[in-house]
Design a protein around this motif. Structure first.
Motif, PDB file in Angstrom:
ATOM      1  N   VAL A   1       0.839  -1.197   0.000  1.00  0.00           N
ATOM      2  CA  VAL A   1       0.000   0.000   0.000  1.00  0.00           C
ATOM      3  C   VAL A   1       0.872   1.243   0.000  1.00  0.00           C
ATOM      4  O   VAL A   1       1.864   1.344   0.722  1.00  0.00           O
ATOM      5  N   LEU A   2       0.482   2.202  -0.824  1.00  0.00           N
ATOM      6  CA  LEU A   2       1.222   3.446  -0.941  1.00  0.00           C
ATOM      7  C   LEU A   2       0.844   4.400   0.185  1.00  0.00           C
ATOM      8  O   LEU A   2      -0.201   4.238   0.821  1.00  0.00           O
ATOM      9  N   PRO A   3       1.668   5.424   0.413  1.00  0.00           N
ATOM     10  CA  PRO A   3       1.238   6.472   1.358  1.00  0.00           C
ATOM     11  C   PRO A   3      -0.077   7.093   0.890  1.00  0.00           C
ATOM     12  O   PRO A   3      -0.408   7.067  -0.289  1.00  0.00           O
ATOM     13  N   ALA A   4      -0.839   7.635   1.824  1.00  0.00           N
ATOM     14  CA  ALA A   4      -2.126   8.241   1.495  1.00  0.00           C
ATOM     15  C   ALA A   4      -1.943   9.249   0.366  1.00  0.00           C
ATOM     16  O   ALA A   4      -1.030  10.067   0.385  1.00  0.00           O
ATOM     17  N   GLY A   5      -2.806   9.159  -0.657  1.00  0.00           N
ATOM     18  CA  GLY A   5      -2.647  10.023  -1.820  1.00  0.00           C
ATOM     19  C   GLY A   5      -3.974  10.462  -2.395  1.00  0.00           C
ATOM     20  O   GLY A   5      -5.003  10.469  -1.715  1.00  0.00           O
ATOM     21  N   THR A   6      -3.959  10.838  -3.673  1.00  0.00           N
ATOM     22  CA  THR A   6      -5.155  11.304  -4.357  1.00  0.00           C
ATOM     23  C   THR A   6      -5.265  10.582  -5.694  1.00  0.00           C
ATOM     24  O   THR A   6      -4.475   9.721  -6.015  1.00  0.00           O
ATOM     25  N   GLY A   7      -6.253  10.991  -6.487  1.00  0.00           N
ATOM     26  CA  GLY A   7      -6.492  10.374  -7.782  1.00  0.00           C
ATOM     27  C   GLY A   7      -7.900   9.815  -7.826  1.00  0.00           C
ATOM     28  O   GLY A   7      -8.524   9.602  -6.781  1.00  0.00           O
ATOM     29  N   HIS A   8      -8.414   9.607  -9.008  1.00  0.00           N
ATOM     30  CA  HIS A   8      -9.769   9.081  -9.100  1.00  0.00           C
ATOM     31  C   HIS A   8      -9.993   8.374 -10.417  1.00  0.00           C
ATOM     32  O   HIS A   8      -9.222   8.532 -11.365  1.00  0.00           O
ATOM     33  N   ARG A   9     -11.051   7.568 -10.468  1.00  0.00           N
ATOM     34  CA  ARG A   9     -11.505   6.899 -11.686  1.00  0.00           C
ATOM     35  C   ARG A   9     -13.033   7.011 -11.723  1.00  0.00           C
ATOM     36  O   ARG A   9     -13.706   6.635 -10.757  1.00  0.00           O
ATOM     37  N   LEU A  10     -13.568   7.528 -12.820  1.00  0.00           N
ATOM     38  CA  LEU A  10     -15.011   7.571 -13.026  1.00  0.00           C
ATOM     39  C   LEU A  10     -15.320   6.649 -14.203  1.00  0.00           C
ATOM     40  O   LEU A  10     -14.930   6.927 -15.334  1.00  0.00           O
ATOM     41  N   LEU A  11     -15.995   5.542 -13.916  1.00  0.00           N
ATOM     42  CA  LEU A  11     -16.200   4.500 -14.908  1.00  0.00           C
ATOM     43  C   LEU A  11     -17.603   4.566 -15.506  1.00  0.00           C
ATOM     44  O   LEU A  11     -18.556   5.013 -14.846  1.00  0.00           O
ATOM     45  N   ALA A  12     -17.723   4.120 -16.748  1.00  0.00           N
ATOM     46  CA  ALA A  12     -18.991   4.189 -17.462  1.00  0.00           C
ATOM     47  C   ALA A  12     -19.816   2.928 -17.246  1.00  0.00           C
ATOM     48  O   ALA A  12     -19.285   1.820 -17.345  1.00  0.00           O
ATOM     49  N   PRO A  13     -21.111   3.068 -16.944  1.00  0.00           N
ATOM     50  CA  PRO A  13     -21.992   1.907 -16.872  1.00  0.00           C
ATOM     51  C   PRO A  13     -22.588   1.606 -18.233  1.00  0.00           C
ATOM     52  O   PRO A  13     -22.282   2.293 -19.218  1.00  0.00           O
TER      53      PRO A  13
END
Length: 331
Positions: A313-325
């Motif tokens: 596990v990496l240090p606490a971070g950011t980033g996101h994924r918005l996936l299509a239904p």
């Protein structure tokens, strides 16, 4: 090879040192891309699996992710079950385990976080069912504990600049696709049955319906076609029947969940198209069209955001994924 592959076997096959193999497994960012590819190819060809106990002792990590097992109600509770199965598979591919725990409410969940972190039982958390002013994310961020949420950090002005990593499915896009399809099929009085606002997911799905109607007709949806109730079959049936009594009878209906869609089906019968959300086994069994969430992709993205390309596990971070239904059409 008659015996299980070892680090030495991988090193020999890739033409590198055992330390390089260790770096490729635990700190891939320090390994040259061409060397990393050779090591990964050797691991795959030899079927090598790192010795989990030794790695936990070496890295002083538990190789475990914590996830709350929620007490769910309604038909759409099957979604969490499918997500957990997918998460276990995605974590296992990285040599990680999933620890399930229960909590009575969000505040109790925070107390469970504290207990598990103090006992070094987990390296990070996967949160589900996010909501406005979520105290769970506040506590984890304040204590610098790595985590990712399945669900957006509702209520912040800019989701792209969220203070923590998140994965979500684009509920607006799913409801928009369902509504646009019904409009193209000739339906004009398309209603929406969702949850009372504010509801992060519910409001997004409602917005998809609203925008599709406005884009196609140039007008706001007709009065009385925007319905809401709690996520309950009987409540959904009652909400639709109450709309009938006011003269607001839709000729098609998009719903925020399969639970609501089933209740609407009881009110309508089979003569009016009803589209649910989550594509549960119940929806398939009764022939309801429904929006399907890509839960395997959600689980994979959650693990990737927590672990990057490595096996810790990496240090606490950011980033996101918005996936299509996608909409699964039936009938």
């Amino acid at each position: 090879m008659s015996h299980p592959a070892t680090v030495a076997d991988v090193a020999a096959a890739a033409g590198v040192s055992r330390q390089t193999v260790s770096n490729a497994l635990n700190r891939p960012d320090v390994v040259r891309p061409t060397t990393l590819t050779r090591v990964q190819d050797a691991i795959r060809d030899l079927g090598y699996r790192p010795h989990a106990s030794a790695r936990r002792l070496r890295t002083r990590q538990s190789s475990t992710l914590g996830v709350r097992l929620e007490r769910v109600h309604g038909i759409s509770g099957a979604v969490l079950d499918r997500f957990l199965h997918a998460l276990v598979d995605a974590a296992d591919e990285r040599g990680m385990r999933i620890l399930l725990f229960t909590a009575t409410d969000p505040e109790d969940e925070v107390r469970q976080f504290e207990r598990l972190v103090e006992g070094s039982d987990v390296d990070g958390f996967v949160l589900t069912s996010t909501f406005h002013d979520d105290p769970r994310t506040t506590w984890l961020a304040a204590n610098d504990v790595p985590f990712v949420t399945f669900g957006r950090p509702w209520g912040i002005p800019d989701m792209d600049a969220a203070p923590h990593p998140w994965v979500d499915v684009d509920g607006r896009a799913g409801a928009h696709e369902a509504t646009a399809h019904l409009l193209a099929a000739g339906h004009r009085r398309i209603g929406f049955l969702g949850w009372p606002s504010p509801s992060g997911q519910g409001d997004e799905r409602r917005r998809g319906w609203h925008d599709a109607v406005v884009e196609a007709t140039g007008d706001e949806p007709a009065a009385g076609l925007d319905l809401s109730c709690e996520d309950d079959v009987a409540a959904a049936t009652h909400a639709v029947q109450a709309a009938f009594e006011t003269g607001a009878r839709p000729d098609a209906l998009v719903c925020a969940s399969d639970t609501l869609a089933l209740g609407a089906r009881f009110a309508f019968g089979a003569e009016v198209p009803v589209v649910g959300y989550d594509d549960t086994p119940v929806a398939a069994a009764v022939g309801l069209s429904s929006v399907e969430q890509p839960l395997v992709d959600v689980a994979s993205a959650a693990v990737e955001l927590l672990m990057g390309a490595g096996r810790s596990v990496l240090p606490a971070g950011t980033g996101h994924r918005l996936l299509a239904p996608r909409v699964v059409w039936r009938g």
